[in-house]
Write a protein that holds these residues in place. Structure first.
Motif, short mmCIF file in Angstrom:
data_model
loop_
_atom_site.label_atom_id
_atom_site.label_comp_id
_atom_site.label_asym_id
_atom_site.label_seq_id
_atom_site.Cartn_x
_atom_site.Cartn_y
_atom_site.Cartn_z
N PRO A 122 0.82 -1.21 0.00
CA PRO A 122 0.00 0.00 0.00
C PRO A 122 0.86 1.26 0.00
O PRO A 122 1.80 1.37 0.79
CB PRO A 122 -0.79 -0.10 1.30
N LEU A 123 0.54 2.17 -0.87
CA LEU A 123 1.29 3.43 -0.97
C LEU A 123 0.74 4.43 0.04
O LEU A 123 -0.47 4.53 0.23
CB LEU A 123 1.13 3.97 -2.39
N LEU A 124 1.61 5.12 0.70
CA LEU A 124 1.17 6.04 1.75
C LEU A 124 1.37 7.50 1.39
O LEU A 124 0.52 8.34 1.63
CB LEU A 124 1.97 5.78 3.02
N GLU A 172 3.92 19.51 -3.61
CA GLU A 172 5.18 18.91 -3.12
C GLU A 172 4.98 17.58 -2.41
O GLU A 172 5.80 16.67 -2.52
CB GLU A 172 5.97 19.87 -2.21
N VAL A 173 3.89 17.45 -1.60
CA VAL A 173 3.63 16.18 -0.90
C VAL A 173 2.20 15.77 -1.20
O VAL A 173 1.27 16.58 -1.08
CB VAL A 173 3.78 16.34 0.63
N ILE A 174 2.00 14.52 -1.58
CA ILE A 174 0.61 14.05 -1.72
C ILE A 174 0.48 12.76 -0.92
O ILE A 174 1.42 11.98 -0.83
CB ILE A 174 0.19 13.85 -3.20
N ASN A 175 -0.70 12.56 -0.33
CA ASN A 175 -0.89 11.37 0.50
C ASN A 175 -1.91 10.42 -0.14
O ASN A 175 -2.33 10.62 -1.28
CB ASN A 175 -1.30 11.78 1.90
N ARG A 176 -2.30 9.45 0.61
CA ARG A 176 -3.16 8.39 0.06
C ARG A 176 -4.50 8.92 -0.43
O ARG A 176 -5.02 8.50 -1.46
CB ARG A 176 -3.38 7.33 1.15
N GLU A 177 -5.07 9.89 0.30
CA GLU A 177 -6.37 10.46 -0.13
C GLU A 177 -6.24 11.15 -1.48
O GLU A 177 -7.11 11.02 -2.34
CB GLU A 177 -6.87 11.48 0.90
N ASP A 178 -5.15 11.89 -1.66
CA ASP A 178 -4.92 12.56 -2.95
C ASP A 178 -4.83 11.54 -4.07
O ASP A 178 -5.36 11.74 -5.17
CB ASP A 178 -3.61 13.37 -2.91
N SER A 193 -3.27 11.24 7.40
CA SER A 193 -2.41 10.80 6.31
C SER A 193 -1.20 10.12 6.88
O SER A 193 -0.31 10.75 7.42
CB SER A 193 -1.96 12.02 5.50
N PRO A 194 -1.20 8.82 6.88
CA PRO A 194 -0.10 8.13 7.55
C PRO A 194 1.17 8.03 6.71
O PRO A 194 1.14 8.19 5.52
CB PRO A 194 -0.68 6.74 7.78
N ASP A 195 2.18 7.76 7.42
CA ASP A 195 3.48 7.53 6.77
C ASP A 195 3.90 6.12 7.14
O ASP A 195 3.47 5.60 8.12
CB ASP A 195 4.56 8.43 7.38
N THR A 196 4.75 5.58 6.38
CA THR A 196 5.33 4.31 6.81
C THR A 196 6.64 4.04 6.10
O THR A 196 6.85 4.46 4.99
CB THR A 196 4.36 3.15 6.60
#
Ligand SMILES: Nc1ncnc2c1ncn2[C@@H]1O[C@H](COP(=O)(O)OP(=O)(O)OP(=O)(O)O)[C@@H](O)[C@H]1O
Length: 811
Positions: free
Chosen positions: A615-617, A757-763, A791-794
């Motif tokens: 899964p991409l975070l 610059e940063v996108i998370n799973r929702e984006d 928006s988690p990181d892993t």
């Protein structure tokens, strides 16, 4: 005073004056005539002359060192008769002895001359004092007591001189000692008498046949004893001369006697003596004593007297730190989260240490020790401490590297000392961290004598562990990251009976460890949910990483002046632990930014549309301190096994960045270096370790990184190279096919990245739609994907034995 005594007095005065003008003492060297007190009446029986020459300068100097008003004393000295008489003597010395005799004054004349000079000198000194006093009186100043200025009464009556001597301090004592020693070397070492050169001795005494005997003193000086028929002037003094070495002196004397044709029966007898006795011995030993004392003092200062085994003289002592069960070891098993099996195994030691009789009664032998192995930061030391804490016994902790020293034998001696201390404290636990520093298999590495110390230490450890009695009640625990390199003799039953492997924690383990460390953090979030979420986001973290992450989150919250630690702080902390801090100072050009954005978009699209990808975070194009210009993060599951399909999807995803660059730019960049490394590693593992290449076959080539020899033939090496290349090529072709069909998606993600610059799973869901495959990470589904609060990181997590998944920094 008899006529005979006068030349003697002048001779002494002359030597004294010459000594005091020596460059070593300087021009302001004290005069022998002024030694604290001087008769105002100018009597020649002044104490200065009557003191033995050897004592005069020292006493004079010591007094001068603490006296005030020395200028007056100096003035007095300059005009004193001692100086003039010595000058006169010098002149007299240069004249031939016959002249000297004819010009010699009578006793009465001489005494009158001296009296007159002394009276003049005293008068001048008095005038100087009076002038000084007048000057001071004008200024209205009142000085402290000093020679000639302290009070009128004293200045008028110069029978005694008052010195203002301050109390001695430590450094004064040292200076005084040194000064005394130097004075001994340069002045005391001279005997009383008149010094000659060899030539003078030869011409004036030896050639004339005056010499009766020679005495070599301390191999440095020769005292001349004259015959009774010698010239009366010559016999009026004791003569000596210095020699460079006894050999050269003997040679010179021999030659001289030959030249003078002195028959061997009449040759001048030479005696050798040592003078100075105890005083000489003390002074000879003084420098050694001072050096040894200084070393001892420095050593104590450098190490602190309480440091265990510290210091130059404690070199063979063990450096183990002692943790006392009552005061220092507060850690219990409840503080060690997860690793239930390891705790269970080690519990046996605790039970034994608590109730040894229970086991001994039935004839059970107590396990001697256990090796705790596992990756760094997995809690091996913590578990060992908790064992001591539970058993309530002292805990001696030492690192393997502390035994290894430059000199053979020190390590072994420290091992001996450690076990001796442990036996005294029994029951107790010894913990040797990083035991691989001494416990490496003997004879493995090329020796050349460099390993002697290590091997001697290991042998001693083996001996000590064998030497335990069952009644000793000492347990040895050892930690290592490299159990594979340990000597098999260490691991045999009777030494380290148990081998406890502590792996990186799985998701439940991480959750438990988070709960331990979150308990110390101020947060209003639900701890159970928070720890679950954080554990899903931190695959591959060790216990130490988790502890660090919680601390970082608290630091970030404090920096932002928050009242409690929030989820965003934890996210930032995880990101920081994985990728380092944002490097805002690194500014990319527009073109570079575009390259990075399209590179990362390639990874993201692959990860989204490949079934076995993790899964991409999060995708970011903000440069990070670890050197990455951008990175994509995934949440890999805690897989124990990796399928070929999973490996192929991971490799395809890893090449997504390079393929995207190939598709969107006229030229490729060096940014894919890390991706290529990962792909090569995975493909090599597939071919050489996991039997996933039909051409190479079902073989496992265990090639250690340090070994120069390949465990396969040249022919096989060629096949391996071909197979690795084929697998990488296959992944590349798959990736091109996939990304060619997703050109629009790549562009969407890249443009979003360039603007945000940063996108998370929702984006990603918004831009690419729902992922067409279910995520195979249950914890991620439960805590993160199921509840879209944050928006988690892993980070990546490598499955057991496999190269890590590839979410880490890319471009
Ligand atoms: N299971 C755990 N429960 C709670 N905290 C842990 C756990 N494992 C590790 N930690 C945290 O990590 C820190 C470091 O652990 P420790 O020093 O025991 O690791 P180690 O395995 O001995 O590392 P190394 O192999 O590098 O010596 C501990 O002080 C503790 O804060």
């Amino acid at each position: 005073m008899t006529r005979r005594a006068l030349p003697l007095i002048r001779s002494i005065a002359s030597i004294g004056a010459r000594q005091l003008r020596s460059p070593l003492l300087g021009s302001r060297a004290p005069r022998p005539l002024v030694v604290g007190s001087i008769s105002h009446k100018g009597d020649l029986g002044i104490s200065g002359h009557l003191l033995p020459l050897r004592q005069q300068p020292v006493l004079s100097m010591l007094i001068r060192g603490y006296a005030t008003g020395n200028h007056n004393e100096d003035k007095l000295n300059k005009s004193s008769s001692g100086r003039e008489s010595s000058d006169e003597d010098n002149k007299a010395e240069k004249r031939p002895s016959s002249d000297k005799k004819s010009e010699e004054p009578t006793d009465d004349e001489y005494v009158a001359q001296v009296r007159e000079k002394l009276a003049k000198a005293m008068e001048k000194a008095k005038r100087d004092r009076d002038r000084d006093e007048k000057d001071k009186g004008k200024k209205g100043e009142e000085d402290g007591p000093s020679f000639g200025t302290s009070s009128n009464k004293k200045s008028q009556n110069q029978d005694s001189i008052e010195f203002n001597i301050p109390p001695m301090q430590g450094n004064h004592i040292i200076i005084a000692l040194l000064a005394t020693y130097l004075l001994y070397l340069f002045i005391f070492d001279r005997p009383a008498g008149r010094e000659l050169t060899w030539q003078e001795f030869r011409v004036s005494l030896l050639d004339k046949g005056f010499v009766e005997r020679l005495t070599v003193i301390n191999r440095k000086l020769v005292r001349v004893t004259l015959k009774s028929n010698a010239d009366s002037l010559a016999t009026s003094s004791t003569w000596y001369f210095t020699i460079g070495s006894v050999d050269s002196f003997e040679r010179n004397l021999e030659e001289a006697q030959k030249e003078l044709r002195i028959p061997s029966s009449e040759k001048i007898p030479v005696a050798y003596i040592d003078e100075g006795g105890a005083w000489n011995t003390i002074l000879a030993l003084l420098p050694t004593v001072v050096v040894v004392g200084a070393l001892f003092w420095l050593n104590r200062r450098a190490t602190g007297s309480s440091a265990p085994g510290g210091g130059l003289f404690g070199v063979g002592k063990s450096r183990a730190r002692l943790f006392n069960q009552e005061t220092d070891i507060k850690i219990k098993f409840k503080d060690v989260a997860g690793m239930d099996e390891a705790k269970e195994e080690i519990m046996e030691f605790v039970k034994f240490l608590k109730e040894p009789a229970k086991y001994e009664r039935l004839g059970a032998k107590i396990p001697r020790g256990a090796i705790l192995s596992g990756p760094p930061g997995t809690g091996k030391t913590l578990l060992a401490k908790a064992t001591a804490g539970e058993a309530g016994v002292p805990f001696l902790s030492v690192s393997g590297s502390e035994f290894v020293e430059m000199f053979v034998g020190i390590g072994a001696s420290r091992v001996r000392d450690l076990f001796k201390t442990a036996r005294k404290m029994s029951p107790c636990i010894i913990f040797v961290d990083e035991i691989d520093a001494i416990g490496k298999a003997r004879g493995r590495t090329s020796s050349m004598g460099a390993n002697d110390e290590r091997e001697a230490t290991l042998n001693q450890l083996l001996v000590e562990m064998d030497g335990f009695q069952t009644s000793d009640h000492v347990v040895v625990l050892a930690g290592t990251n490299r159990p594979d390199v340990l000597d098999s003799a260490l691991m045999r039953p009777g030494r380290f009976d148990r081998h406890i492997n502590i792996d990186l924690p799985d998701v439940e383990g991480r959750k438990a460890i988070f709960l331990v460390h979150l308990a110390k953090i101020k947060t209003f979030l639900d701890l159970d949910n928070l720890s679950g979420k954080l554990s899903a986001l931190t695959a591959g973290f060790s216990g130490a990483d988790i502890a660090n992450c919680c601390n970082e989150a608290a630091l970030i919250a404090a920096r932002k002046q928050a009242n409690s630690v929030e989820m965003t702080h934890f996210e930032a902390a995880i990101e920081r632990v994985i990728a380092g801090i944002e490097k805002k100072s690194r500014v990319l050009t527009k073109e570079d930014q575009r390259t990075v954005a399209y590179h990362e978009a390639g990874h993201a699209v692959c990860g989204w549309f490949l079934e076995w990808a993790d899964p991409l975070l999060k995708v970011s194009i903000i440069p990070r301190s670890i050197g990455a210009l951008g990175y994509a993060q995934y949440a890999p599951a805690d897989n124990m096994l990796m399928s070929e399909k999973q490996l192929m999807d991971r490799m395809t995803m890893t090449l997504g960045g390079r393929v995207s660059e190939e598709m969107h730019f006229p030229t490729i960049t060096s940014g894919a270096v890390d991706d290529l490394k990962k792909v090569t590693r995975m493909a090599t593992m597939m071919v050489t370790q996991w039997g996933m290449s039909q051409k190479v076959g079902l073989v496992n080539f265990d090639q250690s990184e340090q070994s120069f020899n390949k465990p396969f033939s040249e022919e096989t090496a060629t096949i391996i190279d071909e197979e690795v290349r084929r697998i990488a090529k296959e992944a590349h072709t798959r990736c091109i096919e996939l990304l060619q069909s997703k050109r629009n998606e790549i562009q969407l993600i890249a443009e979003e990245l360039l603007s945000k610059e940063v996108i998370n799973r929702e984006d990603l869901e918004r831009l690419l739609g729902q992922r067409p495959f279910p995520d195979r990470n249950a914890a991620f589904e439960k805590y993160v994907a199921g509840k879209k609060e944050t928006s988690p990181d892993t980070p990546p997590e490598p499955p057991a034995g496999a190269p890590g998944p590839e979410p880490a920094p890319t471009t």
